[in-house]
Design a protein around this motif. Structure first.
Motif, PDB file in Angstrom:
ATOM      1  N   ALA A 206     -25.858 -32.335  43.172  1.00  0.00           N
ATOM      2  CA  ALA A 206     -24.822 -31.202  43.623  1.00  0.00           C
ATOM      3  C   ALA A 206     -24.962 -31.044  42.400  1.00  0.00           C
ATOM      4  O   ALA A 206     -25.372 -29.902  41.254  1.00  0.00           O
ATOM      5  N   LYS A 207     -24.050 -31.994  41.195  1.00  0.00           N
ATOM      6  CA  LYS A 207     -23.854 -32.325  40.427  1.00  0.00           C
ATOM      7  C   LYS A 207     -25.138 -31.369  39.387  1.00  0.00           C
ATOM      8  O   LYS A 207     -24.903 -31.170  38.320  1.00  0.00           O
ATOM      9  N   VAL A 208     -26.252 -31.897  39.150  1.00  0.00           N
ATOM     10  CA  VAL A 208     -27.521 -32.213  38.707  1.00  0.00           C
ATOM     11  C   VAL A 208     -28.182 -31.068  38.796  1.00  0.00           C
ATOM     12  O   VAL A 208     -28.824 -30.216  38.109  1.00  0.00           O
ATOM     13  N   MET A 209     -28.301 -30.670  39.689  1.00  0.00           N
ATOM     14  CA  MET A 209     -29.272 -29.031  40.366  1.00  0.00           C
ATOM     15  C   MET A 209     -27.773 -27.650  39.367  1.00  0.00           C
ATOM     16  O   MET A 209     -28.715 -27.039  38.675  1.00  0.00           O
TER      17      MET A 209
ATOM     18  N   LYS B  43     -16.554 -30.261  46.741  1.00  0.00           N
ATOM     19  CA  LYS B  43     -15.423 -30.782  46.222  1.00  0.00           C
ATOM     20  C   LYS B  43     -14.943 -32.200  45.797  1.00  0.00           C
ATOM     21  O   LYS B  43     -14.674 -32.229  44.670  1.00  0.00           O
ATOM     22  N   GLN B  44     -16.166 -32.812  46.074  1.00  0.00           N
ATOM     23  CA  GLN B  44     -16.432 -34.506  44.950  1.00  0.00           C
ATOM     24  C   GLN B  44     -17.048 -33.720  44.077  1.00  0.00           C
ATOM     25  O   GLN B  44     -17.220 -34.336  42.784  1.00  0.00           O
ATOM     26  N   ALA B  45     -17.885 -33.133  44.253  1.00  0.00           N
ATOM     27  CA  ALA B  45     -19.237 -32.632  43.211  1.00  0.00           C
ATOM     28  C   ALA B  45     -18.670 -32.190  42.154  1.00  0.00           C
ATOM     29  O   ALA B  45     -18.743 -32.127  40.659  1.00  0.00           O
ATOM     30  N   PHE B  46     -17.762 -31.036  42.427  1.00  0.00           N
ATOM     31  CA  PHE B  46     -16.966 -29.881  41.494  1.00  0.00           C
ATOM     32  C   PHE B  46     -15.623 -29.950  41.424  1.00  0.00           C
ATOM     33  O   PHE B  46     -14.915 -28.860  40.971  1.00  0.00           O
ATOM     34  N   SER B  47     -14.866 -30.574  41.981  1.00  0.00           N
ATOM     35  CA  SER B  47     -13.616 -31.278  41.404  1.00  0.00           C
ATOM     36  C   SER B  47     -12.845 -30.425  42.172  1.00  0.00           C
ATOM     37  O   SER B  47     -11.925 -29.493  41.933  1.00  0.00           O
TER      38      SER B  47
END
Length: 86
Positions: free
Chosen positions: A11-14, A45-49
């Motif tokens: 999710a972060k990479v995308m 929640k975790q990927a984007f704080s």
């Protein structure tokens, strides 16, 4: 746990590559086999704080388009979250 960590990283990479929220959610659902709302919310929640209030709209979106929110709506609601934290 490894599956969740992989989904978060994906999710972060995308997001850092400019993918909209709907594309990230669809990828998590199709490619990672994660389609339940609770897991999708946990990943965002975790990927984007993010806090729950910022991402609760995920509950109104479904991969097949049958949810209350379509791709355009979910992208609009979540862009602030993922755009500033990718």
């Amino acid at each position: 746990m490894a599956r969740l960590d992989q989904a978060i990283a994906s999710a972060k990479v995308m997001a850092s590559n400019g993918c909209p929220a709907s594309q990230i959610l669809r990828h998590l659902s199709i490619d990672h086999g994660i389609s339940d709302t609770l897991s999708l919310v946990q990943i965002f929640k975790q990927a984007f704080s993010a806090n729950i209030g910022e991402i609760s709209c995920i509950g109104g979106w479904t991969e097949d388009g049958s949810g209350e929110l379509n791709d355009e709506a979910i992208n609009s609601l979540l862009q602030v979250v993922i755009g500033s934290r990718a």
